[in-house]
Each structure stands twice: as C-alpha cells, then as structure tokens.
Write a protein that holds these residues in place. Structure first.
Motif, PDB file in Angstrom:
ATOM      1  N   ASP A   1       0.809  -1.215   0.000  1.00 60.87           N
ATOM      2  CA  ASP A   1       0.000   0.000   0.000  1.00 60.87           C
ATOM      3  C   ASP A   1       0.844   1.268   0.000  1.00 60.87           C
ATOM      4  OD1 ASP A   1      -2.332  -1.351  -0.122  1.00 60.87           O
ATOM      5  OD2 ASP A   1      -3.152  -0.636   1.787  1.00 60.87           O
TER       6      ASP A   1
ATOM      7  N   GLN B   1      -6.749   2.778   6.988  1.00 60.99           N
ATOM      8  CA  GLN B   1      -7.095   2.388   8.349  1.00 60.99           C
ATOM      9  C   GLN B   1      -6.207   3.096   9.371  1.00 60.99           C
ATOM     10  OE1 GLN B   1      -7.163  -1.841   9.036  1.00 60.99           O
ATOM     11  NE2 GLN B   1      -7.460  -1.626  11.246  1.00 60.99           N
TER      12      GLN B   1
ATOM     13  N   ALA C   1      -5.131  -0.557   3.944  1.00 64.05           N
ATOM     14  CA  ALA C   1      -4.298  -0.687   5.139  1.00 64.05           C
ATOM     15  C   ALA C   1      -3.824   0.676   5.634  1.00 64.05           C
ATOM     16  CB  ALA C   1      -3.102  -1.595   4.857  1.00 64.05           C
TER      17      ALA C   1
END
Length: 320
Positions: free
Chosen positions: A255, A283, A280
C-alpha cells in the motif's frame, strides 16, 4: 504661467484630488488581488489549480519513460478520474481553477503541485528540473495572472525548484527538500522571499531516489504529520517533534508502493483526499481520527503522480 500652476495643482501631479495608496500588499489580497495564499498545510482548503489532461497524454503510448511516466496512460480513463477528483473538491467546498493552456502542453502539465508554491502574499513560480517539463511554469504563470493571484518571484540563474519540495510546518517556518528536483540555489532564492515575510526556511537533504519532499512528509493538522519510516530526513522528524507534532508512521508493504497512499491533499484539519484502494494505510489514518475522502486514481498514477501531485494549492483559510 497661471495655467501651468493650475496644471500642477491637479490630482495627477499630487494636487488636492490625489488619492495615495496606503494599504500593504498583503492587505490588498482578497479584494484588489484574488483571495489566495497559504501559510499552513492543514487549514481549510479554499481553492486549487488543476490541469485536465488532454491529447498530450497520447505520447505516453510510444515511450512512457521518455516523458517520465511509468506506463502508457489511457486518456479517457485518466480524464474521468481527474474529473472525479475535481468533483470531490467541489463537494467539499473547494473552488477548482484550470490551467487551460491555449495549445497542447507538455505531457506532465497536469502535475500542478510541482509548478508553483504559495506564500501568504502570492506565488513563487517553480523552475522544473528536467527538460521534459521545462516551460510548464509559463502556462501556470499566465493562469495565475488571469485569476488575480500575485506572482512574487520567478527563479533565475541555475536554480531548480518544484513546488512539491516545499512544506509549511507552521506560519513562521517552511522546510525545503533538496534533491534531484530542487537545488541549493533555489532554496537560497526562496529564502530571500520568505525572510521578507518573517518566515524561516529550513533546507534538508532527501534520500537518493526520492522524487519530491511531498512523498516523505504530509501534514494533516496543526499537530499531526505523516512520515515514511527510514526515508523522511532525521532533521525533519526532529523539527516536527520540537513544534509539538505527533508523527504517524505508515506501515511498510504494497500500500505504500511509490508513496501513492501518502500522496494526499489535506482538505482541512484531520480530513484528507486520498487515492482509493489503499485500505491498510487508510485504516491507519482513520485510527488517528482522520476522515478520508477517496477517489480512484489507478490510471492517473501510471503517469508517476497522484492526488497531491495533481493539485496546485492556491488558497487556504487564514487561521488566527
């Protein structure tokens, strides 16, 4: 003779009708000049400059590397994604201006963040480092003039500078990343402009192979910054900590490939616009209390840039 005395008593010669200009340049921004200027990276975003890609992207199909792109770019899809980014700005109260060059520009014109940087009193024009991009700043200068944004400085001599290499840490401090795209001569010329406004500039060396400082530091709030572990300069992190910033370290992994999940634009305190598909990292942002607005950039990133690169920030709300 009396007629001549009467002539020199007119307003044109300082006579009774003369109206002297008393306000400072900064005081005239917002009415004489267009509302513009920034001195933070996190205050509410009010207006941006973008370039909607056009036929210039077709050249990427011949040899992407020759025009500093990663892969051939599909124009139709790139335009649709670019339009979605612009619409996301408008939906969040941000005015979008377009460069709108009069002829087909060079293929990287859409990366407006590289072509100027804003101060509280106007723009400093970039001087891109590569021959592929040389002259793109002319199109931006023309459009800034049309909008009514003052241009304070055009870099000269052998200065090389791209706007994505300058970050505002606070209203009194800007940091400049030195590397392939920005050199020490440019930093010195920018320092001359900034010092007149009471702003300190801090140059830092970037790692070899890093495109822009923007890829190593993003600021999301007055006390929240995003950095890249093992890449962001030590001096940058320490300076942030000294100014009361909490630093978010993004997780290593796919990512963070080519910084795309970090290639964000701050819409306002703890609210960002980011590329979709990097769950990811998203988050991590959200766990830090950051609201994430996402837009698909999957085609645009083939041109070696993303959200932050595509956006030239013109104006952020003044913060007391």
């Amino acid at each position: 003779m009396s007629d001549r005395k009467g002539l020199f008593n007119t307003s044109a010669y300082g006579g009774p009708g003369w109206s002297g200009r008393a306000r400072s340049h900064r005081e005239e921004i917002g009415d004489l000049w267009a509302p513009s200027g920034i001195d933070t990276e996190w205050a509410p975003l009010k207006s941006v400059l973008m370039h909607r890609p056009g036929a210039e992207l077709d050249i990427s199909h011949n040899d992407p590397d020759a025009v500093q792109m990663l892969a051939p770019v599909d124009l139709g899809l790139a335009r649709a994604q670019h339009d979605a980014i612009a619409e996301a700005y408008r939906a969040n109260g941000v005015e979008v201006h377009y460069v709108g060059p009069p002829a087909t520009p060079s293929p990287n014109q859409m990366f407006c963040a590289d072509l100027f940087v804003m101060t509280p009193e106007g723009a400093i024009l970039a001087r891109p480092a590569s021959t592929v991009r040389a002259g793109e700043e002319r199109q931006v200068a023309r459009r800034l003039a049309d909008i009514g944004v003052p241009v304070l400085r055009t870099l000269r001599g052998n200065a090389l500078f791209e706007g994505a290499d300058l970050m505002w840490l606070d209203p009194e401090t800007a940091m400049i990343g030195l590397g392939q795209r920005t050199n020490a001569e440019a930093a010195m010329q920018i320092e001359n402009v900034m010092s007149d406004m009471g702003v300190e500039t801090i140059p830092v060396d970037m790692p070899f192979g890093c495109m822009h400082f923007m890829g190593l530091l993003r600021i999301i709030d007055k006390d929240l910054a995003v950095c890249w572990w093992r890449r962001t300069p030590h001096a940058t992190v320490r300076t942030l900590e000294e100014r009361g910033y909490k630093v978010i370290w993004l997780p290593e992994g796919p990512d963070l490939e080519l910084n795309r999940a970090m290639n964000i634009v701050t819409l306002g305190p703890r609210k960002i616009l980011m590329c979709a598909g990097y769950e990811a990292v998203q988050q991590v942002y959200e766990e830090a209390g950051v609201e994430c607005v996402t837009v698909d950039c999957s085609e645009l990133v083939k041109a070696a840039g993303a959200m932050g690169c595509l956006t030239g920030v013109l104006h952020r709300e003044a913060v007391a």
